[in-house]
Design an enzyme around this catalytic site. Structure first.
Site, mmCIF file in Angstrom:
data_model
loop_
_atom_site.group_PDB
_atom_site.id
_atom_site.type_symbol
_atom_site.label_atom_id
_atom_site.label_comp_id
_atom_site.label_asym_id
_atom_site.label_seq_id
_atom_site.Cartn_x
_atom_site.Cartn_y
_atom_site.Cartn_z
ATOM 1 N N GLY A 1 12.759 -29.702 -52.902
ATOM 2 C CA GLY A 1 12.918 -29.271 -51.521
ATOM 3 C C GLY A 1 12.999 -27.759 -51.462
ATOM 4 O O GLY A 1 13.317 -27.099 -52.448
ATOM 5 N N LEU B 1 16.399 -19.826 -47.973
ATOM 6 C CA LEU B 1 16.804 -18.843 -48.974
ATOM 7 C C LEU B 1 16.413 -19.222 -50.398
ATOM 8 O O LEU B 1 16.351 -18.342 -51.262
ATOM 9 C CB LEU B 1 18.324 -18.629 -48.922
ATOM 10 C CG LEU B 1 18.917 -18.227 -47.567
ATOM 11 C CD1 LEU B 1 20.424 -18.029 -47.694
ATOM 12 C CD2 LEU B 1 18.246 -16.980 -47.017
ATOM 13 N N ALA B 2 16.167 -20.495 -50.664
ATOM 14 C CA ALA B 2 15.924 -20.925 -52.046
ATOM 15 C C ALA B 2 15.179 -22.257 -52.050
ATOM 16 O O ALA B 2 14.973 -22.885 -51.004
ATOM 17 C CB ALA B 2 17.250 -21.062 -52.791
ATOM 18 N N GLN B 3 14.785 -22.676 -53.254
ATOM 19 C CA GLN B 3 14.188 -23.999 -53.434
ATOM 20 C C GLN B 3 14.758 -24.629 -54.699
ATOM 21 O O GLN B 3 15.289 -23.936 -55.574
ATOM 22 C CB GLN B 3 12.665 -23.906 -53.497
ATOM 23 C CG GLN B 3 12.100 -23.095 -54.637
ATOM 24 C CD GLN B 3 10.610 -22.825 -54.445
ATOM 25 O OE1 GLN B 3 10.183 -22.335 -53.401
ATOM 26 N NE2 GLN B 3 9.808 -23.134 -55.466
ATOM 27 N N VAL B 4 14.634 -25.968 -54.803
ATOM 28 C CA VAL B 4 15.281 -26.704 -55.886
ATOM 29 C C VAL B 4 14.242 -27.459 -56.705
ATOM 30 O O VAL B 4 13.348 -28.109 -56.144
ATOM 31 C CB VAL B 4 16.325 -27.694 -55.329
ATOM 32 C CG1 VAL B 4 16.975 -28.477 -56.466
ATOM 33 C CG2 VAL B 4 17.385 -26.948 -54.521
ATOM 34 N N ASP C 1 27.429 -26.331 -43.430
ATOM 35 C CA ASP C 1 25.997 -26.587 -43.222
ATOM 36 C C ASP C 1 25.636 -28.028 -43.593
ATOM 37 O O ASP C 1 24.780 -28.266 -44.445
ATOM 38 C CB ASP C 1 25.161 -25.615 -44.054
ATOM 39 C CG ASP C 1 23.716 -25.535 -43.573
ATOM 40 O OD1 ASP C 1 23.448 -25.975 -42.438
ATOM 41 O OD2 ASP C 1 22.860 -25.048 -44.330
ATOM 42 N N ALA D 1 14.272 -24.419 -48.864
ATOM 43 C CA ALA D 1 15.028 -23.992 -47.690
ATOM 44 C C ALA D 1 14.721 -22.531 -47.408
ATOM 45 O O ALA D 1 13.871 -21.918 -48.066
ATOM 46 C CB ALA D 1 16.518 -24.210 -47.921
#
Length: 536
Positions: free
Chosen positions: A169, A173-176, A323, A171
């Site tokens: 996924g 600010l970042a990804q995983v 969040d 987002a």
């Protein structure tokens, strides 16, 4: 020049005639940003000029368009005005959403935040911004590997035996990415910050602050200082993954007694400011009804677990995950046990005891419909003139519903369209309330809206989070009882507090049984004969 050219192309594509205005805005905002970023990579500088110019063009054009279209409407409380202004809102919302998606980073995060304020903003805006949860940027695998090497001091191949290039996924600010550590046994999720987000965030914050002040000049009745203050305070925390890991571990310790909550374990040897390596957790999104049906997961149990966790965060523990959108909450089932998995611990709010108790008493007033108590506690929380509107914002109910029956009435259904129509008429007053309330309360409002949205999605009814309200009432009562017991100086006083708490809890449990009966077919037939509210 390339940045300016792309802005002009955007202007032409959107059929905007003010090319001179766009260029002026680009130079006015881009020039000081260029000076500010003189020591940063020239590519980032050029991109900053482009992003700032596009944001300025879109926001100022939207403000001018709205002012032009509505200037001759003297009475903005009529149904005719609502019908007229709806397409205006739609056009502006779509334009702002396209700009946020194009710029990415902080702009997407702000759009997502605004999209969660379903009962505070017109439906045209919340509907448009909601799609931004699925439009976050995806960094290239080369960019991801460079960030990992810069932060951990080793190549991806030297740390992991497996590293999936397609992210689980992404987002704002970042990804995983899913990976397996070199020991071959530990399956992990690796959260990697987008390479340019830190540099862009500085520029974006300046741009948004500039535009907020510009909007204040065009619409002096609106107050948006709360938005820029929230960004400045929270963004640095969200960009520090070490702090996120610490937040995660603190929550684990704080909720060690809750066996249905799981927080992924942090692998500190492979964690730094921009890379966070944690335990990989399987499960379905909390709003994925089909996943729950497939795995025989009871939706009411999920909702009960979720509301218990967040009610305790707010009322008794004073440490709140800010969040909880569906992508950050997973559900899974092992045997007969249903577990909530909480992800993304970048932003938490710690409540002072004074604030927490005042908020508890406010909810006591909301749940029982006590107008005097609501007014008193709203004043303690910084809201005096618009305390009724503030109560509606917190409870997501009309003032009439709150004062006549209280928010925990299962017979009253949520009229979303009415709430959003009221929001259209009272946006200036809402912005004033948001500007005065304590900043810790802003994040609680966001958390409340996200949780109610999840409940509404799962039940697919307009129950307006009654189950959530019941669990909130339970922990609200507990927090107030504990607070009063601490201040008690005699056995008789302590016994009286405990006795009253026990009686209220019994009433609440009986009401909870009645509420769940109403969700059954039999309950629907008996609904008119069942009590609709309970005094707490």
């Amino acid at each position: 020049m390339a940045a300016v050219t792309r802005i002009l192309q955007y202007v032409r594509n959107n059929k905007t005639k003010s090319v001179i205005g766009a260029s002026a805005l680009t130079l006015c905002i881009g020039s000081p940003i260029y000076v500010y970023n003189a020591r940063i990579n020239p590519v980032v500088v050029a991109t900053a000029v482009e992003r700032s110019g596009l944001a300025a063009l879109t926001v100022v054009s939207a403000a001018v368009y709205y002012k032009y279209m509505t200037w001759n409407w003297l009475d903005k409380t009529t149904a005719e005005y609502e019908a007229f202004v709806s397409p205006v809102h739609s056009r502006i919302a779509e334009s702002l959403c396209r700009m946020c998606a194009t710029n990415g980073g902080l702009f997407i995060k702000i759009g997502q935040h605004l999209g969660s304020l379903e009962y505070l903003l017109p439906k045209e805006y919340t509907s448009a911004f909601r799609v931004l949860h699925n439009q976050a940027p995806v960094s290239s695998i080369d960019s991801v590997k460079k960030v990992i090497k810069a932060e951990l001091g080793a190549d991806v191949e030297d740390i992991f035996t497996e590293f999936e290039e397609t992210p689980l996924g992404s987002a704002s600010l970042a990804q995983v990415h899913r990976a397996v550590l070199k020991d071959g046994e530990r399956e992990v999720a690796v959260k990697v910050q987008h390479s340019t987000v830190r540099a862009h965030s500085k520029v974006d914050t300046i741009t948004i602050e500039f535009l907020t002040k510009a909007i204040d000049k065009i619409f002096p009745e609106f107050e948006f200082n709360w938005l820029i203050e929230t960004i400045k305070r929270n963004l640095p925390k969200e960009l520090d993954f070490v702090q996120e890991g610490q937040n995660s571990e603190h929550l684990s310790r704080l909720f060690v007694d809750i066996d249905f909550l799981h927080v992924p374990r942090i692998h500190w040897d492979y964690t730094n400011r921009r890379v966070l390596t944690m335990e990989y957790c399987r499960g379905g999104k909390v709003d994925d009804v089909e996943y729950m049906k497939e795995h025989n997961i009871n939706i009411n149990i999920v909702l009960s677990h979720l509301s218990k966790v967040f009610s305790q965060m707010i009322f008794t523990r004073g440490y709140i995950h800010c969040d909880p959108h569906p992508g950050n909450v997973l559900v899974r089932k092992n045997g007969f046990k249903t577990t909530i998995v909480l992800l993304d611990h970048g932003l938490y709010q710690t409540l002072t005891d004074e604030f927490r108790i005042a908020y508890c008493k406010l909810w006591q007033g909301l749940l029982s419909g006590d107008k005097d108590l609501i007014k008193k506690q709203a004043r303690k929380l910084g809201v005096e003139q618009h305390y009724g509107l503030f109560a509606c914002m917190v409870a997501s109910r009309t003032w009439k519903d709150i004062t006549e029956v209280g928010v925990a009435d299962h017979k009253k259904t949520l009229d979303v369209s009415h709430m959003q129509a009221e929001a259209v008429r009272q946006i200036p007053q809402i912005s004033q309330v948001l500007n005065f309330i304590p900043r810790q309360l802003l994040l609680i409002l966001k958390t409340n809206d996200l949780l109610r949205g999840i409940e509404t999605t799962l039940l697919r009814t307009n129950t307006q989070g009654v189950g959530t309200f019941l669990n909130m009432a339970r922990y609200c009562l507990l927090a107030l009882a504990e607070h009063r017991l601490k201040k008690s100086t005699s056995f008789s006083r302590s016994f009286s507090i405990y006795f009253n708490y026990t009686i209220s809890l019994i009433r609440l449990k009986l009401y909870k049984i009645i509420y769940y009966i109403t969700l059954t077919r039999l309950g629907q037939n008996l609904k008119g004969f069942l009590p609709s509210n309970v005094a707490i």
